[in-house]
Design an enzyme around this catalytic site. Sequence first.
Site, PDB file in Angstrom:
ATOM      1  N   CYS A 209      13.356 -12.620   1.649  1.00  0.00           N
ATOM      2  CA  CYS A 209      12.859 -13.247   0.411  1.00  0.00           C
ATOM      3  C   CYS A 209      14.001 -13.923  -0.358  1.00  0.00           C
ATOM      4  O   CYS A 209      13.763 -14.824  -1.159  1.00  0.00           O
ATOM      5  CB  CYS A 209      12.099 -12.251  -0.457  1.00  0.00           C
ATOM      6  SG  CYS A 209      12.981 -10.736  -0.824  1.00  0.00           S
TER       7      CYS A 209
ATOM      8  N   ASN B 240       0.364   0.512   5.959  1.00  0.00           N
ATOM      9  CA  ASN B 240       1.128  -0.202   4.937  1.00  0.00           C
ATOM     10  C   ASN B 240       1.949  -1.258   5.655  1.00  0.00           C
ATOM     11  O   ASN B 240       2.741  -0.929   6.529  1.00  0.00           O
ATOM     12  CB  ASN B 240       2.040   0.780   4.185  1.00  0.00           C
ATOM     13  CG  ASN B 240       3.007   0.089   3.235  1.00  0.00           C
ATOM     14  OD1 ASN B 240       4.099   0.577   2.991  1.00  0.00           O
ATOM     15  ND2 ASN B 240       2.632  -1.049   2.700  1.00  0.00           N
ATOM     16  N   GLY B 241       1.763  -2.497   5.249  1.00  0.00           N
ATOM     17  CA  GLY B 241       2.516  -3.586   5.865  1.00  0.00           C
ATOM     18  C   GLY B 241       1.601  -4.717   6.272  1.00  0.00           C
ATOM     19  O   GLY B 241       0.408  -4.682   5.986  1.00  0.00           O
TER      20      GLY B 241
ATOM     21  N   CYS C   7       0.810  -1.198   0.000  1.00  0.00           N
ATOM     22  CA  CYS C   7       0.000   0.000   0.000  1.00  0.00           C
ATOM     23  C   CYS C   7       0.846   1.252   0.000  1.00  0.00           C
ATOM     24  O   CYS C   7       2.043   1.212   0.247  1.00  0.00           O
ATOM     25  CB  CYS C   7      -0.840   0.060   1.277  1.00  0.00           C
ATOM     26  SG  CYS C   7      -1.692  -1.461   1.660  1.00  0.00           S
TER      27      CYS C   7
ATOM     28  N   CYS D  20      13.014  -3.233   4.215  1.00  0.00           N
ATOM     29  CA  CYS D  20      12.750  -4.178   3.115  1.00  0.00           C
ATOM     30  C   CYS D  20      13.611  -3.828   1.895  1.00  0.00           C
ATOM     31  O   CYS D  20      13.406  -2.798   1.256  1.00  0.00           O
ATOM     32  CB  CYS D  20      11.282  -4.094   2.736  1.00  0.00           C
ATOM     33  SG  CYS D  20      10.911  -4.945   1.208  1.00  0.00           S
TER      34      CYS D  20
ATOM     35  N   CYS E 290       7.253 -13.308   1.311  1.00  0.00           N
ATOM     36  CA  CYS E 290       7.363 -12.185   2.247  1.00  0.00           C
ATOM     37  C   CYS E 290       6.148 -12.176   3.173  1.00  0.00           C
ATOM     38  O   CYS E 290       5.018 -12.319   2.718  1.00  0.00           O
ATOM     39  CB  CYS E 290       7.403 -10.873   1.467  1.00  0.00           C
ATOM     40  SG  CYS E 290       7.425  -9.429   2.538  1.00  0.00           S
TER      41      CYS E 290
ATOM     42  N   CYS F 279      16.046  -6.268   5.599  1.00  0.00           N
ATOM     43  CA  CYS F 279      15.433  -7.586   5.580  1.00  0.00           C
ATOM     44  C   CYS F 279      15.728  -8.189   4.205  1.00  0.00           C
ATOM     45  O   CYS F 279      15.344  -7.631   3.177  1.00  0.00           O
ATOM     46  CB  CYS F 279      13.917  -7.469   5.783  1.00  0.00           C
ATOM     47  SG  CYS F 279      13.089  -9.062   5.673  1.00  0.00           S
TER      48      CYS F 279
ATOM     49  N   TYR G  50      12.380  -3.380  -6.492  1.00  0.00           N
ATOM     50  CA  TYR G  50      11.219  -3.335  -7.378  1.00  0.00           C
ATOM     51  C   TYR G  50      10.161  -2.317  -6.974  1.00  0.00           C
ATOM     52  O   TYR G  50       9.591  -1.627  -7.810  1.00  0.00           O
ATOM     53  CB  TYR G  50      10.560  -4.721  -7.428  1.00  0.00           C
ATOM     54  CG  TYR G  50       9.197  -4.728  -8.083  1.00  0.00           C
ATOM     55  CD1 TYR G  50       9.075  -4.704  -9.468  1.00  0.00           C
ATOM     56  CD2 TYR G  50       8.034  -4.727  -7.313  1.00  0.00           C
ATOM     57  CE1 TYR G  50       7.822  -4.687 -10.073  1.00  0.00           C
ATOM     58  CE2 TYR G  50       6.782  -4.711  -7.917  1.00  0.00           C
ATOM     59  CZ  TYR G  50       6.682  -4.689  -9.284  1.00  0.00           C
ATOM     60  OH  TYR G  50       5.464  -4.662  -9.872  1.00  0.00           O
TER      61      TYR G  50
ATOM     62  N   GLY H 226      -0.293   0.604  -5.034  1.00  0.00           N
ATOM     63  CA  GLY H 226      -1.584  -0.055  -4.859  1.00  0.00           C
ATOM     64  C   GLY H 226      -2.595   0.473  -5.827  1.00  0.00           C
ATOM     65  O   GLY H 226      -2.818   1.683  -5.896  1.00  0.00           O
TER      66      GLY H 226
END
Length: 452
Positions: free
Chosen positions: A441, A108-109, A7, A243, A389, A438, A249, A33
């Site tokens: 992934c 968001n999250g 988001c 992240c 994720c 993090c 991306y 989003g």
Amino acid sequence: MKLKEYCGVCGIYNKEEAANYVYLGLHALQHRGQESAGIVSSEDGIFYEQKGFGLVHDVLGDEKIIASLKGKIAVGHNRYSTYGDDSTSNIQPITAQYGLGKIAIAHNGNLINAYKIKKKLVEEGAIFNSSSDTEIIIHLIAKSRFSNFMDRLVDALKIIKGAFSLIIMRENELYAIRDPWGFRPLSMGKLNNGAIVFASESCAFDLIGAKFIRDIKPGEIVVVNKDGISSYNPFEQIDEHRCVFEYIYFARPDSYLWDKDVYGVRKRTGEILASESPVDADIVVPVPDSGVPAALGYSNTTHIPLDFGLIRNHYVGRTFIEPSQSIRNLGVKLKFNPEKGVLKDKRVVVIDDSLVRGTTSRRIVKMLRNAGAKEVHIRIASPPVVSPCFYGIDTPTKKELIASSHTQEEIRKYSTADSLAYLSLEGLKKVVGDKGYCFSCFTGDYPIAFEK
Ligand code: AMP
């Protein structure tokens, strides 16, 4: 409950036509989003809200709608989720009336203990309107025994775990919060008149003419109200886990994120990729748009000219929007078209930012060969995605992640490319630094486990 949502959030305090600014901010965050959008504003103790399914412009792009959102404080949200269950009650910002008044919240999250908390709350008699994990936060605030809002908020935030970049609006104040791990971004900016703006990414500030001030820190609560701006750090300090996929991306290349410009990071991944995995070829072709900066970096380092052999149709959404594999296959065709004049008889290195299911690469190789490419070499500007994720990026289940169960050579075969190489994790760390992110992934090492 929705597991995977990503988001964009935006909020503004103390500006005439606040909703209009938030609307513009949401436009800049549209890439975060595309499923739904909403704004809630506040004036004289009354909340005004407009929400709906669709793009920001479709839902809110009407003078009358914006004019109906009165007041100098507003919060907005746009959302993309992947799971069915899309009732309007999931559209954010979520609002509620509780013991201390009104509240609107944009999140968001993803919370990793939402199931557990929700189950307990429901057993205790709570009624939920939505299947979104965000509503849990409101319940926790509402049922906390503390008498003032800040204590209640901290009480609630200490129960939830996972990724949360939040903007919370009360009648006369705005809060910006990041979880202690710092998974998702959230920044603060300022308009000329001193009005404070919060947004997921700095590109929203550029659009509305606000100046970037700083990122909200992991575990920080920033409050802006008639007394000015205050900052609280109620959490125990833990290692930051920003992240890294935001850089690869998700974020817009023109955003300034965590002390780096996203475009520069992507370009550098291409440079390192080129030094790690060079190839003899005639042209470097980016998969637009996400592969463009990395392709430029790859081209600069190898001195193989960059050329646009794939043209993107900008009017179709991101590949993952379509729910089923068969439609997704079609989606790639809808999205790209090869430029035959560029590709004919060429040895092509095609650069993409990431390879997730492998569908895009396979389609693209076929497309490039059909358009006359003599050889097609895939270079991916991030390491293999091996694990899903749990913190707010929509990656599919482990089973669907091709690199979770296939070797690089098997993936090459599946893609039908002449060669395929990924950026190494070490290479990625050379670009962003090896601490404070993090990488789960790419590694499967999760800083906090998902709780069922
Ligand atoms: P795939 O076909 O599953 O391998 O998808 C790879 C393509 O999807 C790449 O072109 C990426 O730019 C893009 N991509 C990577 N992660 C995501 C995501 N979370 N949501 C949507 N698209 C993505």
